[in-house]
Design an enzyme around this catalytic site. Sequence first.
Site, PDB file in Angstrom:
ATOM      1  CG  HIS A 167      -0.385   0.245   2.525  1.00  0.00           C
ATOM      2  ND1 HIS A 167      -0.202  -0.756   3.448  1.00  0.00           N
ATOM      3  CD2 HIS A 167       0.066   1.367   3.107  1.00  0.00           C
ATOM      4  CE1 HIS A 167       0.339  -0.238   4.549  1.00  0.00           C
ATOM      5  NE2 HIS A 167       0.506   1.051   4.362  1.00  0.00           N
ATOM      6  CG  ASP A 198      -0.195  -4.020   2.595  1.00  0.00           C
ATOM      7  OD1 ASP A 198       0.091  -3.563   1.471  1.00  0.00           O
ATOM      8  OD2 ASP A 198      -0.435  -3.304   3.573  1.00  0.00           O
ATOM      9  N   GLY A 272       3.284   6.604   8.239  1.00  0.00           N
ATOM     10  CA  GLY A 272       4.634   6.858   7.741  1.00  0.00           C
ATOM     11  C   GLY A 272       5.613   5.779   8.157  1.00  0.00           C
ATOM     12  CG  ASN A 273       6.544   4.204  12.133  1.00  0.00           C
ATOM     13  OD1 ASN A 273       5.989   5.028  12.850  1.00  0.00           O
ATOM     14  ND2 ASN A 273       7.825   3.913  12.244  1.00  0.00           N
ATOM     15  CB  SER A 274       3.231   1.925   6.341  1.00  0.00           C
ATOM     16  OG  SER A 274       2.665   0.773   5.803  1.00  0.00           O
ATOM     17  N   GLY A 330      -9.552 -25.588  -4.615  1.00  0.00           N
ATOM     18  CA  GLY A 330     -10.879 -25.243  -5.110  1.00  0.00           C
ATOM     19  C   GLY A 330     -12.029 -25.649  -4.219  1.00  0.00           C
TER      20      GLY A 330
END
Length: 548
Positions: A167, A198, A272-274, A330
Amino acid sequence: MSFYDKVRRQKNLSFSVILFTLAIGVLLGTVMQTGAKAAKDSVVAADATPLVIPSPVMVQSEFAKIAKRLEPSVVNISTQYIPVKKDISQSRPTAPNFRRRGQQQQPDQDDQGGDMQQFMQRFFGGGIGPGGPGGNFQFGEPDDSASAALGSGVVVDRNGYILTNNHVVEKATRITVKFHDDPTEYPATVIGTDKDTDLAVVKVDRKNLVAAKIGNSDALQVGDWVMAIGSPFGFQATVTAGIVSALSRDVPGGEASTFQHFIQTDAAINPGNSGGPLLNINGEVVGINTMIASRSGGYQGIGFAMPINTAAKVYNEIIKQGRVTRGSIGISLEETNESSLKVYGAPHGVLVRTVTPDSPGDKAGIHEQDVITSIGNKPVHKSQDVIDMISESPIGSTVKMGIVRDRKPETLSVMVGDRTKVWASLYGGQTPAESDAAPSATQMKFGMSVQDLRQADKDQAGLKVKGGVMITSVEPGTFAEDVGLQKGDVIVEMNRQAINGRDDVRRIQATLKPGDPVLFHVMRELGGTRGGGDWTSFYPAGKLPETN
């Protein structure tokens, strides 16, 4: 008395007067100084000892050592996103626009409960004040203006490879990386991403970097000391510390990913740490900071990091093949309880709810209402056990699955398929978006979206070409616009290679590096009248920029 004696007497008198005056002055000065000193001594604490600053001596703690060692490996990532204007007249019906997990939420005014899902927020950007570096960026429907965001990343390879969150770089038109104590902004290229976890891998053209040491997140225990380093609100190389609050934490709410099981920590992490690292007391990376739970959007003591063991697997697949593949057979599952297990005659396990026709599970003989009790001799107690074991199995491998059917145990051999392909078969071999009457558009890294051309479309437009893809949009300020591509153009070749569909564009893109030349063979309809049958051919070209 002679005149001479009178003069001498007068001089002596004058000298005496001067001496007397000086003596009086000295006496008065001494008295005043003594009085002032006495007055001063009466104000200052008589028993106070003056402070003495010692010679500087470095007092090193483990945290300080770790911070100093990791600073060169933690980077600031800034991105720019230029949204594409929508052509309402050409738009097709789409599914409802659900708010992403990463989108900033409004604080809940009711502190008495409420679903935790309302407060799960991704770390988009981070700056000070709206419109400043970072601000609060909304990532719902795009508008017509450029957006910017900040995040963090950690160098894991000295040749310029950086691990961060998907992200942080998702949809970015421009990506730049800054290192500690280096004002240079280095352009970065996305090597690959994985939305399910992510995570993303980006690369900068800079050699001999300091790579962080990778740890083993399986060794973590609740209560262990951890540190977070990143760029909260744009403040680069910010260090915070805390403990491991929980392990294998699943995010509540329907939007939580099946493949995300987090380390929970109370180390202060903020927007901002992401993408920055979570470190153990040995200075090893044990997680990638990803998510927070907050009513305000800022630090409230509940942060989540993707375990490095998971991140390393994703990284290794991305650098090997550019994407992450996961296994699937499946089937859909349903949790069981003690009562249902008694009815099915199983000691433990999960219930098979549905089986996709012609899927690996169907071909292996799995039926609805079978109870899966084991995979590869490992017991199954919940649905997540099955998902994790199957998704981590190599594509094409065969696993032994223990089931209970009609109160009788059986063992089946199931070949693991590619998750993307298995679930696409639910829609006739296509994804839901591709199964509609008209082909859908796919975003390409040149800054444009393209869609496949059906023969009926070519016939209607009077376009006589074999294959080709049509450009549905061009992003402002990107490579595609720079070389003169426009919406409605049909690309029939790239670098002298035929384009028969979007897969060909992706394949050729994957072979290109920043700075490589790209030559298009484009068909453009003259006059702007659809279906006129009057097309012109031209060959725009340019060098691929340092960012995509």
